[in-house]
Every structure is written in C-alpha cells, then in structure tokens.
Design a protein around this motif. Sequence first.
Motif, PDB file in Angstrom:
ATOM      1  N   LEU A 257      24.827  20.565 -11.667  1.00  8.09           N
ATOM      2  CA  LEU A 257      24.733  20.290 -12.191  1.00  8.09           C
ATOM      3  C   LEU A 257      24.525  21.006 -14.104  1.00  8.09           C
ATOM      4  O   LEU A 257      24.248  21.043 -15.176  1.00  8.09           O
ATOM      5  CB  LEU A 257      22.935  19.231 -13.211  1.00  8.09           C
ATOM      6  CG  LEU A 257      23.521  18.224 -12.266  1.00  8.09           C
ATOM      7  CD1 LEU A 257      21.996  16.920 -11.930  1.00  8.09           C
ATOM      8  CD2 LEU A 257      23.866  16.579 -12.833  1.00  8.09           C
ATOM      9  N   VAL A 258      23.832  21.879 -13.663  1.00 10.87           N
ATOM     10  CA  VAL A 258      23.073  23.348 -14.748  1.00 10.87           C
ATOM     11  C   VAL A 258      24.318  23.192 -15.385  1.00 10.87           C
ATOM     12  O   VAL A 258      24.504  24.539 -16.397  1.00 10.87           O
ATOM     13  CB  VAL A 258      21.755  24.552 -14.454  1.00 10.87           C
ATOM     14  CG1 VAL A 258      21.669  25.301 -15.356  1.00 10.87           C
ATOM     15  CG2 VAL A 258      20.759  22.701 -14.010  1.00 10.87           C
TER      16      VAL A 258
ATOM     17  N   PRO B 219      22.764  11.954 -31.494  1.00 11.65           N
ATOM     18  CA  PRO B 219      21.523  12.688 -31.581  1.00 11.65           C
ATOM     19  C   PRO B 219      20.839  14.021 -30.669  1.00 11.65           C
ATOM     20  O   PRO B 219      21.139  13.696 -29.300  1.00 11.65           O
ATOM     21  CB  PRO B 219      21.062  12.250 -32.559  1.00 11.65           C
ATOM     22  CG  PRO B 219      21.127  10.239 -31.725  1.00 11.65           C
ATOM     23  CD  PRO B 219      21.885  10.673 -31.339  1.00 11.65           C
ATOM     24  N   LEU B 220      19.907  14.840 -31.238  1.00 12.81           N
ATOM     25  CA  LEU B 220      19.398  15.563 -29.991  1.00 12.81           C
ATOM     26  C   LEU B 220      18.836  14.791 -29.083  1.00 12.81           C
ATOM     27  O   LEU B 220      18.682  14.199 -27.741  1.00 12.81           O
ATOM     28  CB  LEU B 220      18.836  16.642 -30.308  1.00 12.81           C
ATOM     29  CG  LEU B 220      18.452  17.601 -29.163  1.00 12.81           C
ATOM     30  CD1 LEU B 220      19.015  18.285 -28.926  1.00 12.81           C
ATOM     31  CD2 LEU B 220      17.797  18.433 -30.897  1.00 12.81           C
ATOM     32  N   TRP B 221      17.953  13.996 -29.540  1.00 12.63           N
ATOM     33  CA  TRP B 221      17.385  12.778 -28.860  1.00 12.63           C
ATOM     34  C   TRP B 221      18.390  12.091 -27.866  1.00 12.63           C
ATOM     35  O   TRP B 221      17.575  11.931 -26.230  1.00 12.63           O
ATOM     36  CB  TRP B 221      15.882  12.027 -28.924  1.00 12.63           C
ATOM     37  CG  TRP B 221      17.407  10.739 -30.470  1.00 12.63           C
ATOM     38  CD1 TRP B 221      17.609  10.630 -31.601  1.00 12.63           C
ATOM     39  CD2 TRP B 221      17.540   9.877 -29.907  1.00 12.63           C
ATOM     40  NE1 TRP B 221      17.965   9.310 -32.014  1.00 12.63           N
ATOM     41  CE2 TRP B 221      18.046   8.797 -30.321  1.00 12.63           C
ATOM     42  CE3 TRP B 221      17.653   8.609 -28.326  1.00 12.63           C
ATOM     43  CZ2 TRP B 221      19.169   7.237 -30.555  1.00 12.63           C
ATOM     44  CZ3 TRP B 221      17.900   7.701 -28.182  1.00 12.63           C
ATOM     45  CH2 TRP B 221      18.475   7.134 -29.138  1.00 12.63           C
ATOM     46  N   GLY B 222      19.179  11.878 -28.150  1.00 13.28           N
ATOM     47  CA  GLY B 222      20.186  11.154 -27.324  1.00 13.28           C
ATOM     48  C   GLY B 222      20.274  12.031 -26.255  1.00 13.28           C
ATOM     49  O   GLY B 222      19.749  11.734 -24.184  1.00 13.28           O
TER      50      GLY B 222
ATOM     51  N   TYR C  97      19.345  13.799 -20.028  1.00 13.93           N
ATOM     52  CA  TYR C  97      18.781  15.248 -18.961  1.00 13.93           C
ATOM     53  C   TYR C  97      17.812  14.196 -18.746  1.00 13.93           C
ATOM     54  O   TYR C  97      17.324  14.723 -17.663  1.00 13.93           O
ATOM     55  CB  TYR C  97      18.518  16.001 -19.417  1.00 13.93           C
ATOM     56  CG  TYR C  97      20.153  16.908 -19.327  1.00 13.93           C
ATOM     57  CD1 TYR C  97      21.117  17.645 -18.348  1.00 13.93           C
ATOM     58  CD2 TYR C  97      20.722  16.338 -20.686  1.00 13.93           C
ATOM     59  CE1 TYR C  97      21.560  18.137 -18.072  1.00 13.93           C
ATOM     60  CE2 TYR C  97      22.257  17.784 -21.277  1.00 13.93           C
ATOM     61  CZ  TYR C  97      22.529  18.536 -19.892  1.00 13.93           C
ATOM     62  OH  TYR C  97      23.798  19.447 -19.763  1.00 13.93           O
ATOM     63  N   ILE C  98      16.462  13.275 -18.676  1.00 12.16           N
ATOM     64  CA  ILE C  98      15.651  12.951 -18.142  1.00 12.16           C
ATOM     65  C   ILE C  98      15.944  11.933 -17.410  1.00 12.16           C
ATOM     66  O   ILE C  98      15.116  11.765 -16.210  1.00 12.16           O
ATOM     67  CB  ILE C  98      14.467  12.108 -19.465  1.00 12.16           C
ATOM     68  CG1 ILE C  98      14.006  13.278 -20.584  1.00 12.16           C
ATOM     69  CG2 ILE C  98      13.409  11.165 -18.762  1.00 12.16           C
ATOM     70  CD1 ILE C  98      12.933  13.039 -21.615  1.00 12.16           C
ATOM     71  N   LEU C  99      17.041  11.309 -17.753  1.00  9.42           N
ATOM     72  CA  LEU C  99      17.154  10.447 -16.415  1.00  9.42           C
ATOM     73  C   LEU C  99      17.775  10.850 -15.725  1.00  9.42           C
ATOM     74  O   LEU C  99      18.062  10.267 -14.247  1.00  9.42           O
ATOM     75  CB  LEU C  99      18.071   8.683 -17.203  1.00  9.42           C
ATOM     76  CG  LEU C  99      19.507   8.018 -16.649  1.00  9.42           C
ATOM     77  CD1 LEU C  99      17.968   7.041 -15.733  1.00  9.42           C
ATOM     78  CD2 LEU C  99      20.196   7.528 -17.704  1.00  9.42           C
TER      79      LEU C  99
ATOM     80  N   ILE D  31      17.503  13.139 -14.252  1.00 10.05           N
ATOM     81  CA  ILE D  31      16.408  13.969 -13.424  1.00 10.05           C
ATOM     82  C   ILE D  31      15.656  13.332 -12.787  1.00 10.05           C
ATOM     83  O   ILE D  31      15.472  13.164 -11.376  1.00 10.05           O
ATOM     84  CB  ILE D  31      15.530  15.112 -13.824  1.00 10.05           C
ATOM     85  CG1 ILE D  31      16.159  15.856 -14.915  1.00 10.05           C
ATOM     86  CG2 ILE D  31      13.840  15.601 -13.352  1.00 10.05           C
ATOM     87  CD1 ILE D  31      15.048  16.804 -15.616  1.00 10.05           C
ATOM     88  N   LEU D  32      15.521  11.605 -12.851  1.00 11.17           N
ATOM     89  CA  LEU D  32      14.415  10.479 -12.799  1.00 11.17           C
ATOM     90  C   LEU D  32      15.276  10.358 -11.509  1.00 11.17           C
ATOM     91  O   LEU D  32      15.329   9.746 -10.242  1.00 11.17           O
ATOM     92  CB  LEU D  32      14.066   9.553 -13.381  1.00 11.17           C
ATOM     93  CG  LEU D  32      13.078   9.804 -14.583  1.00 11.17           C
ATOM     94  CD1 LEU D  32      13.147   8.837 -15.387  1.00 11.17           C
ATOM     95  CD2 LEU D  32      12.403  10.059 -13.667  1.00 11.17           C
ATOM     96  N   MET D  33      17.383  10.250 -11.253  1.00 13.56           N
ATOM     97  CA  MET D  33      17.715   9.864 -10.827  1.00 13.56           C
ATOM     98  C   MET D  33      18.352  10.698  -9.334  1.00 13.56           C
ATOM     99  O   MET D  33      18.263  10.377  -8.532  1.00 13.56           O
ATOM    100  CB  MET D  33      19.459   9.723 -11.084  1.00 13.56           C
ATOM    101  CG  MET D  33      19.127   8.025 -11.691  1.00 13.56           C
ATOM    102  SD  MET D  33      21.233   7.965 -12.441  1.00 13.56           S
ATOM    103  CE  MET D  33      21.475   9.042 -13.465  1.00 13.56           C
ATOM    104  N   LEU D  34      17.585  11.998  -9.597  1.00 14.73           N
ATOM    105  CA  LEU D  34      18.150  12.446  -8.686  1.00 14.73           C
ATOM    106  C   LEU D  34      16.391  12.853  -7.385  1.00 14.73           C
ATOM    107  O   LEU D  34      16.897  12.736  -6.947  1.00 14.73           O
ATOM    108  CB  LEU D  34      18.193  14.222  -9.068  1.00 14.73           C
ATOM    109  CG  LEU D  34      19.149  15.044  -9.352  1.00 14.73           C
ATOM    110  CD1 LEU D  34      18.870  16.113 -10.619  1.00 14.73           C
ATOM    111  CD2 LEU D  34      20.229  14.861  -8.620  1.00 14.73           C
ATOM    112  N   ILE D  35      15.661  12.693  -8.462  1.00 14.18           N
ATOM    113  CA  ILE D  35      14.051  12.858  -7.519  1.00 14.18           C
ATOM    114  C   ILE D  35      14.425  11.196  -6.846  1.00 14.18           C
ATOM    115  O   ILE D  35      14.305  11.426  -6.042  1.00 14.18           O
ATOM    116  CB  ILE D  35      12.938  12.921  -8.885  1.00 14.18           C
ATOM    117  CG1 ILE D  35      12.368  13.828  -9.184  1.00 14.18           C
ATOM    118  CG2 ILE D  35      11.407  11.925  -8.162  1.00 14.18           C
ATOM    119  CD1 ILE D  35      11.914  13.302 -10.301  1.00 14.18           C
TER     120      ILE D  35
END
Length: 343
Positions: free
Chosen positions: A129-130, A17-20, A25-27, A29-33
């Motif tokens: 990534l983008v 689903p969309l939330w997945g 993508y949130i994961l 971004i956190l890994m990149l930071i």
Amino acid sequence: MITQLIITSVLHTEIIPLWGWISFYILVILMLIADLKMFGKKGQHEVSIKEALVMTGVWIALSLIFCLGIYLFYPINSHDKAMEFLSGYLIEKSLSMDNLFVFLMLFSFFSIERKYQHEVLFWGIFGALVLRSFFIFAGVAIVERFEWVLGLFGLFLLYTGAKMFGHDNEEMADPSQNIVVKGLKRIFPVTTELHGDHFLIREKGRLMATPLLVTLVVIEASDVAFAVDSIPAVFSVSRDPFIILTSNIFAILGLRALYFALAAIAKYFKYLKYGLGIILIFVGIKMLLAMDEYINDILSWVGIPLSMPHIKVSTVVSLCVIFGTLLLSMLLSVALTRRNNNT
C-alpha cells in the motif's frame, strides 16, 4: 524533482481535497486492522478455506459499496468515474492473481507453515500500500507533465502481455539469491529455522532474521515488479489520481483473503496466465490508440505517409472485455485441467 511533482499533484487536485485523501487512508488503516482481527490471533490460527471465501466476499462487497459511493457522491462525472473505478479495480484484481501464485511458491520454497502465512501477507500488503501509493502519485505527476509517457506504458504492456504466453510460474529463480535478500543478509544473519511468528530474534546476543522476514522481503520485492505491470494498465481507463489510487488499493486489500481462497484450488488455474496476457495486450493497445497525435508526429518525422485515426475505447467496452477475458480464461482453465487429470 519527482517528490516535488508528487506533492504538487496531491495538494493542487481540484476534485478531491486533501482532507478527502486523509480520510481515505484512515479508512484503509481501519480496514486493515479489522482484517487482521478477523483472521484470528497472531501465529496461532490457520486460515480455513471457508473463512477465506467469506472474507474475499466481504472485501469485494466493500469495494462495490465504495464504487456506489463514487457513483452517488463524486463531484464530477460520477457515473463515468464509477465505471473507471470498477474497470481499474478489475484490472488490478485480475493481474494480482498471477502474484498470488508467486506467493504460493515462495511459501513453499521457504517452508512457511500455513498458520504463519497470513502474518507475512498482512505486512506484505501493508508495505505494498505504501509503495504503490508512491508509484501511483509519481506516475500521475509524470503523465501530467509528459503525456507521451503513456505511449511507453502501452508498449511495455504489449511486451509484458506477450511475455505471459511464454512465462512459466514453475520456472522461478532461487528466491534466496534475490539481490534484496542478499542485502538483508548483509545486515542480519539469517536463522535456518522458523521461530514462531517472529520476524527477528535475538540469539547469542545477536539480532537475527528468521525465514519469515526473508519471505516478507521477497514478497515486497515481487510486488514492486508486479506493480510495474498493473499500475500503467490502470492508466488505460483513468487519469484521475483518486480513482487510480482507490481502485488499486481496494484490489490489493483483499489479496490476503483471496490468496487463502485460491491456495487450495490453484492447480485448476494454471492456464489463467494466458487470459492475463490478453488483458495486458488489450490495455496496451487501448493506450496506444489514444496516442494517435504523438504517433502521427513520429511517423511524419521519419517520413512515413500514414495518419493513424483517433480511436477511443469506452470504459464500458474495456470493462466488458476485461471481465469477459478473465471469466473465460478461468472457466477454460478449470475445464482443461479437469480433462488433463481424467486422461
């Protein structure tokens, strides 16, 4: 039309689903930071080989944990999907190695100090990534609508694989003459010297680009070129957009660490390109074997009385061939380089 196909492909997926997708993508971004923080302060830290090897191991471990998560929790065919992820990850990781050697030459050409290279690579990977997300969604949408495109992908991979045997990494055109760089220079004048870790500076009232920004632009352009090879190759092992996307992204997330790990020993892998060529040819043939219905229609249309059988190469076989070819080419490369150095 492409944009509409992409949106439809993502919003109407029945597996994830969309939330997945958003959670993934949130994961990322956190890994990149976390990756940026682990490599030290901006512009003040030169990444050591030990650090790079540790981070490379961490990224590989995270990828395998994600693969295990797919095996345990994926809604359908979890075992097959985990194998597809692993195969796609290995394809992208192996093909990315050729990209790393291009990065080496670019940093050398633009005289970018080692302590500033990780900053360029971080933003280069972020941009990749983008761009790759767009390419993958577009590719999935097009293949869903026009399946015969996979045959064109297969032919293109055969061509690029064969080209690897005549390609010399040392023979690279002047990056400063890249059309994208020329476009950048029309927007910003470029300084002749580095200004620390700054991509843009203001000098005499004018906003100017530094060689760091020029290098970043060329890296992004080269990644687009490499994506044209690697993304179609992943379609040979999976048609699931989530598997294709996640395997591709996990592979390039660790590129920055892998670059610094390989930079010091790059001379030992000068023959690796032949292994990568074999991998491209293999996945190209695999894709064409799965297109027997379309090939038979074409043969019948031109009056050739041949019937190509349907041959499906399993994901496990693909994984073994890709891993075996990569490992063997690396070992032979090291052995041949050492022998040449001793003679």
